[in-house]
Design an enzyme around this catalytic site. Structure first.
Site, mmCIF file in Angstrom:
data_model
loop_
_atom_site.group_PDB
_atom_site.id
_atom_site.type_symbol
_atom_site.label_atom_id
_atom_site.label_comp_id
_atom_site.label_asym_id
_atom_site.label_seq_id
_atom_site.Cartn_x
_atom_site.Cartn_y
_atom_site.Cartn_z
ATOM 1 N N LYS A 112 0.815 -1.212 0.000
ATOM 2 C CA LYS A 112 0.000 0.000 0.000
ATOM 3 C C LYS A 112 0.847 1.260 0.000
ATOM 4 O O LYS A 112 0.464 2.274 -0.591
ATOM 5 C CB LYS A 112 -0.964 -0.010 1.178
ATOM 6 N N LYS A 218 -8.060 -14.711 -8.317
ATOM 7 C CA LYS A 218 -9.100 -14.658 -7.302
ATOM 8 C C LYS A 218 -10.100 -13.522 -7.555
ATOM 9 O O LYS A 218 -9.728 -12.484 -8.098
ATOM 10 C CB LYS A 218 -8.338 -14.365 -6.001
ATOM 11 N N LYS A 221 -12.338 -7.124 -5.159
ATOM 12 C CA LYS A 221 -12.911 -5.809 -5.438
ATOM 13 C C LYS A 221 -12.060 -5.008 -6.417
ATOM 14 O O LYS A 221 -12.562 -4.384 -7.336
ATOM 15 C CB LYS A 221 -13.002 -5.009 -4.130
#
Ligand code: TRP
Length: 354
Positions: A112, A218, A221
């Protein structure tokens, strides 16, 4: 006494089929046999700066999705993280025992931080570069401290409830490992036996990996390959019909390609075994028609999601019900949290004069 289970989900958008099979459907079973606390991690969501106007309604969406999926407020404690002020207080106290180095080495942080710094490559070898940029003086580049201490906050969510088991996916394994380490460290530093060391609760079976519709990995979102629990019928069918496949098997019994295997995996979750068998055989003898297969898959997914979606729409409009549930949940969560916090304060020597 029942073992304590804690799990949270960040409020960053609607829940998808991967969340359902990976987490929610298991929570629904766990609530029967364990003392479960499930919560919406809205403070964690702040680390990636959600639009304040959307955050509250996002929390509400997820609450409604939890409830619609079968989490029962009579059986489990459902609450919103920010309703428990004991959590941020313990977070401050626990941070005194957490090393910035160990936080900086966490994979999710590096990932991140790289995004916040605008470093494109996903190579791991530019760690030095990240560190240099983080402590550098370019005032346009900033990695927020909340992101660094994300694992402390998560550890507090777990430890403040003295949880024994934490159902989380692979991507959270490292955070759980840190939680255990922080628990051990606190206990041994003060010579107490306060925090149990929580373990991952993977429910005996191998973790289900729910694939997305884009033929690759996978469902996620951020991948844009999701089927949402609240997708309406038309949207859902359209998505499934557009799912990536291959050009069809060229010869009998050839290995199944990844995109087609992904659809079969989704079928294994939602369709009857003989349906899966049928399409497997059809691939093997080259008679498979992807259009038919997708139609069937959409049908079977809808059987799972339609009742959830209908309940969701009802609950989402029932503000009184939602506030009743979270108020009762917050009270229960706070009662236990306050107890643990009082113990920690006492252990650390923060005692009141009055
Ligand atoms: N970090 C978790 C995630 O992104 C969410 C989370 C926050 C959590 N606190 C937790 C999960 C405590 C389990 C227990 O999925």
């Amino acid at each position: 006494m029942k073992e304590v289970v804690v799990s949270g989900i960040r409020s960053t958008g609607n829940l998808h089929l991967g969340n359902y099979y990976g987490a929610l459907s298991k929570f629904v079973k766990m609530q029967e046999d364990y003392d479960c606390l499930f919560f919406i991690a809205d403070l964690h969501a702040l680390t990636t700066h959600p639009d304040p106007k959307l955050l509250h309604s996002n929390v509400k969406d997820i609450l409604a999705e939890y409830l619609a999926s079968g989490i029962d407020p009579e059986k489990a404690t459902i609450f919103v993280q920010s309703d428990v002020p004991e959590i941020p207080e313990l977070y401050l106290l626990l941070n005194m025992h957490v090393g910035i180095g160990e936080l900086m080495r966490t994979a999710s942080f590096k990932d991140k931080a790289r995004k916040q710094l605008g470093i494109k490559t996903d190579a791991t070898k530019d760690d030095d570069d990240i560190e240099r940029q983080i402590i550098g003086t370019d005032s346009n580049k900033r990695v927020n401290a909340g992101l660094l201490t994300y694992p402390t906050l998560m550890a507090v969510d777990i430890l403040i409830q003295k949880a024994n088991k934490v159902p989380v996916g692979k991507d959270q394994e490292q955070h759980l490992e840190l939680t255990r380490r922080f628990a051990r460290r606190f206990n041994s530093f003060y010579g107490v036996d306060l925090f149990p060391e929580p373990t991952n609760f993977n429910f005996g079976d191998h973790a289900v990996k729910v694939p997305g519709l884009d033929g690759s990995g996978k469902m996620g979102k951020s991948e844009g390959n999701c089927i949402y629990l609240v997708d309406d019928e038309k949207t859902l069918r359209k998505k499934v019909m557009r799912a990536v496949t291959d050009q069809g098997p060229a010869e009998p019994n050839q290995p199944i390609s990844q995109p087609v295997q992904n659809l079969l995996t989704l079928m294994e979750l939602t369709s009857a075994p003989e349906v899966v068998e049928h399409y497997r055989n059809a691939y093997a003898d080259c008679s498979i028609r992807y259009g038919d297969m997708k139609k069937q898959l959409a049908e079977d997914i809808l059987k799972v999601t339609t009742p959830i979606r209908e309940r969701y729409l009802d609950i989402r409009n029932d503000d009184a019900f939602i506030s009743r549930v979270v108020k009762a949940g917050a009270e229960k969560a706070r009662e236990r949290a306050a107890k643990t916090l009082a113990e920690v304060r006492q252990i650390m020597g923060i005692t009141k004069f009055y």
